[in-house]
Design a protein around this motif. Structure first.
Motif, PDB file in Angstrom:
ATOM      1  N   LYS A 149       5.466   6.320   9.829  1.00 58.34           N
ATOM      2  CA  LYS A 149       4.834   5.500   9.102  1.00 58.34           C
ATOM      3  C   LYS A 149       5.614   4.305   8.714  1.00 58.34           C
ATOM      4  O   LYS A 149       6.970   4.360   9.766  1.00 58.34           O
ATOM      5  CB  LYS A 149       4.592   6.363   6.963  1.00 58.34           C
ATOM      6  CG  LYS A 149       6.137   5.550   6.708  1.00 58.34           C
ATOM      7  CD  LYS A 149       5.693   5.849   5.664  1.00 58.34           C
ATOM      8  CE  LYS A 149       7.090   6.649   4.738  1.00 58.34           C
ATOM      9  NZ  LYS A 149       7.443   6.818   3.588  1.00 58.34           N
ATOM     10  N   THR A 182       7.661   0.981   7.843  1.00 56.38           N
ATOM     11  CA  THR A 182       8.793   0.757   6.615  1.00 56.38           C
ATOM     12  C   THR A 182       9.085  -0.558   6.947  1.00 56.38           C
ATOM     13  O   THR A 182       8.494  -1.503   7.748  1.00 56.38           O
ATOM     14  CB  THR A 182       9.715   1.622   6.525  1.00 56.38           C
ATOM     15  OG1 THR A 182      10.661   1.438   7.162  1.00 56.38           O
ATOM     16  CG2 THR A 182       9.197   3.079   5.894  1.00 56.38           C
ATOM     17  N   SER A 229     -14.140   2.261   6.630  1.00 54.47           N
ATOM     18  CA  SER A 229     -13.159   0.526   6.121  1.00 54.47           C
ATOM     19  C   SER A 229     -13.979  -0.165   4.624  1.00 54.47           C
ATOM     20  O   SER A 229     -13.541   0.377   3.904  1.00 54.47           O
ATOM     21  CB  SER A 229     -12.926  -0.289   7.259  1.00 54.47           C
ATOM     22  OG  SER A 229     -11.911  -0.138   8.204  1.00 54.47           O
ATOM     23  N   ASP A 247      -0.890   0.539   9.954  1.00 51.85           N
ATOM     24  CA  ASP A 247       0.309  -0.126   8.648  1.00 51.85           C
ATOM     25  C   ASP A 247      -0.905  -1.925   8.760  1.00 51.85           C
ATOM     26  O   ASP A 247      -1.270  -1.415   6.913  1.00 51.85           O
ATOM     27  CB  ASP A 247       1.947  -1.040   8.836  1.00 51.85           C
ATOM     28  CG  ASP A 247       2.161  -1.770   8.021  1.00 51.85           C
ATOM     29  OD1 ASP A 247       2.298  -1.051   6.873  1.00 51.85           O
ATOM     30  OD2 ASP A 247       2.730  -2.299   8.678  1.00 51.85           O
ATOM     31  N   ALA A 248      -1.245  -2.481   9.427  1.00 54.97           N
ATOM     32  CA  ALA A 248      -2.675  -3.278   9.888  1.00 54.97           C
ATOM     33  C   ALA A 248      -3.549  -3.029   8.873  1.00 54.97           C
ATOM     34  O   ALA A 248      -4.028  -4.086   7.874  1.00 54.97           O
ATOM     35  CB  ALA A 248      -2.105  -3.799  11.049  1.00 54.97           C
ATOM     36  N   TRP A 249      -3.746  -1.893   8.771  1.00 55.95           N
ATOM     37  CA  TRP A 249      -5.297  -1.376   8.049  1.00 55.95           C
ATOM     38  C   TRP A 249      -5.177  -1.743   6.697  1.00 55.95           C
ATOM     39  O   TRP A 249      -5.668  -2.037   6.318  1.00 55.95           O
ATOM     40  CB  TRP A 249      -6.064  -0.256   8.739  1.00 55.95           C
ATOM     41  CG  TRP A 249      -7.187   0.209   8.489  1.00 55.95           C
ATOM     42  CD1 TRP A 249      -8.505  -0.541   7.721  1.00 55.95           C
ATOM     43  CD2 TRP A 249      -7.445   1.830   7.791  1.00 55.95           C
ATOM     44  NE1 TRP A 249      -9.160   0.079   7.362  1.00 55.95           N
ATOM     45  CE2 TRP A 249      -8.686   1.322   7.118  1.00 55.95           C
ATOM     46  CE3 TRP A 249      -6.499   2.628   7.874  1.00 55.95           C
ATOM     47  CZ2 TRP A 249      -9.639   2.249   6.750  1.00 55.95           C
ATOM     48  CZ3 TRP A 249      -7.661   3.732   7.144  1.00 55.95           C
ATOM     49  CH2 TRP A 249      -9.006   3.618   7.150  1.00 55.95           C
ATOM     50  N   GLY A 250      -4.157  -0.428   6.413  1.00 54.80           N
ATOM     51  CA  GLY A 250      -3.273  -0.386   5.115  1.00 54.80           C
ATOM     52  C   GLY A 250      -3.075  -2.012   3.909  1.00 54.80           C
ATOM     53  O   GLY A 250      -3.765  -2.717   3.062  1.00 54.80           O
ATOM     54  N   ARG A 251      -2.650  -3.052   4.816  1.00 56.32           N
ATOM     55  CA  ARG A 251      -2.387  -4.504   4.310  1.00 56.32           C
ATOM     56  C   ARG A 251      -3.435  -4.583   4.171  1.00 56.32           C
ATOM     57  O   ARG A 251      -4.348  -5.536   3.196  1.00 56.32           O
ATOM     58  CB  ARG A 251      -1.535  -4.766   4.889  1.00 56.32           C
ATOM     59  CG  ARG A 251       0.065  -4.636   4.657  1.00 56.32           C
ATOM     60  CD  ARG A 251       1.131  -5.143   5.837  1.00 56.32           C
ATOM     61  NE  ARG A 251       1.332  -5.003   7.188  1.00 56.32           N
ATOM     62  CZ  ARG A 251       1.023  -6.052   8.320  1.00 56.32           C
ATOM     63  NH1 ARG A 251      -0.196  -7.341   7.772  1.00 56.32           N
ATOM     64  NH2 ARG A 251       0.914  -5.408   9.007  1.00 56.32           N
ATOM     65  N   GLN A 252      -4.391  -4.620   5.801  1.00 53.00           N
ATOM     66  CA  GLN A 252      -5.903  -5.629   4.930  1.00 53.00           C
ATOM     67  C   GLN A 252      -7.056  -5.285   4.099  1.00 53.00           C
ATOM     68  O   GLN A 252      -8.080  -5.671   3.497  1.00 53.00           O
ATOM     69  CB  GLN A 252      -6.288  -6.254   6.602  1.00 53.00           C
ATOM     70  CG  GLN A 252      -7.607  -6.325   6.782  1.00 53.00           C
ATOM     71  CD  GLN A 252      -8.963  -5.527   6.244  1.00 53.00           C
ATOM     72  OE1 GLN A 252      -9.173  -4.642   6.661  1.00 53.00           O
ATOM     73  NE2 GLN A 252     -10.627  -6.216   6.116  1.00 53.00           N
ATOM     74  N   GLN A 279      -5.594  -4.208   1.949  1.00 58.27           N
ATOM     75  CA  GLN A 279      -5.539  -3.851  -0.282  1.00 58.27           C
ATOM     76  C   GLN A 279      -4.807  -2.679  -0.681  1.00 58.27           C
ATOM     77  O   GLN A 279      -5.442  -2.158  -1.820  1.00 58.27           O
ATOM     78  CB  GLN A 279      -6.156  -4.716  -0.784  1.00 58.27           C
ATOM     79  CG  GLN A 279      -5.440  -6.725  -0.136  1.00 58.27           C
ATOM     80  CD  GLN A 279      -6.656  -7.551  -1.434  1.00 58.27           C
ATOM     81  OE1 GLN A 279      -7.576  -6.862  -1.936  1.00 58.27           O
ATOM     82  NE2 GLN A 279      -5.930  -8.594  -0.930  1.00 58.27           N
ATOM     83  N   GLU A 311      -2.664  -1.270  -1.508  1.00 61.90           N
ATOM     84  CA  GLU A 311      -1.336  -0.183  -2.370  1.00 61.90           C
ATOM     85  C   GLU A 311      -1.897   0.819  -2.869  1.00 61.90           C
ATOM     86  O   GLU A 311      -2.521   1.499  -3.040  1.00 61.90           O
ATOM     87  CB  GLU A 311      -1.107  -1.196  -3.041  1.00 61.90           C
ATOM     88  CG  GLU A 311      -0.668  -3.195  -3.421  1.00 61.90           C
ATOM     89  CD  GLU A 311      -2.487  -3.639  -3.050  1.00 61.90           C
ATOM     90  OE1 GLU A 311      -3.294  -3.281  -3.721  1.00 61.90           O
ATOM     91  OE2 GLU A 311      -2.096  -4.355  -2.192  1.00 61.90           O
ATOM     92  N   THR A 354      -0.115   5.886   1.197  1.00 61.14           N
ATOM     93  CA  THR A 354       0.878   5.732   2.292  1.00 61.14           C
ATOM     94  C   THR A 354       0.001   5.981   3.526  1.00 61.14           C
ATOM     95  O   THR A 354      -1.260   6.546   3.842  1.00 61.14           O
ATOM     96  CB  THR A 354       1.820   7.076   1.919  1.00 61.14           C
ATOM     97  OG1 THR A 354       2.712   6.543   0.861  1.00 61.14           O
ATOM     98  CG2 THR A 354       3.064   6.927   2.973  1.00 61.14           C
TER      99      THR A 354
END
Length: 159
Positions: A15, A17, A49, A83-88, A90, A92, A95
């Motif tokens: 992951k 961090t 997605s 990580d980019a997919w999780g941020r895009q 949203q 939150e 993990t």
């Protein structure tokens, strides 16, 4: 294929961090916690997605209310893509765990050949509830389907 009552195999996921990529040992990660774990064939892919990841983001509160300590998503992608997919998305509270080489999916007996789509070896789409490293529930979709691996289905089967 992994079944209810089986212990998750030892594997290393990754992951991102604030200090960069961090190895995640599955034995340590799942120890002493109840985790809703789901896998998708690939980050940024259409069903993953539009439906799969959002189902867990949208039902996070209900999962927590039913005793889930953590929600985690895995895919055969690298940690930076996850990580980019999780941020895009949203996402939150979810993990994002990269299984970059597909070793975890393979150890679970849940790898899939997506070569005909130019994607190589991937993970099958699934959701499981893991308690202290032991599988309480596992729901694996048939290839090309999204029916039993949603947060809705997992919640409907929780005591």
């Amino acid at each position: 294929m992994i079944s209810v009552g089986d212990r998750l195999p030892k594997a290393s996921l990754v992951k991102v961090t604030p200090n960069g990529p961090d190895a995640v040992d599955t034995e340590a990660y799942f120890r002493g916690r109840r985790v809703a774990l789901f896998a998708v064939p690939g980050a940024f892919t259409p069903t993953c997605s539009a439906a799969h990841l959002p189902s867990f983001v949208n039902r996070m509160g209900e999962l927590k209310a039913k005793g889930v300590d953590e929600v985690a998503c895995t895919a055969v992608n690298d940690a930076f893509v996850m990580d980019a997919w999780g941020r895009q998305a949203q996402a939150e509270g979810v993990t994002m765990l990269a299984d970059g080489n597909g070793h975890f999916a393979e150890a679970l007996g849940l790898s899939a050949d997506a070569s005909k789509f130019g994607m190589g070896t991937r993970s099958r789409r699934y959701a499981m509830l893991v308690n202290d490293g032991v599988v309480e529930q596992v729901h694996v979709d048939a290839p090309g389907e999204f029916k039993v691996s949603s947060a809705d289905h997992l919640l409907a089967n929780m005591a």
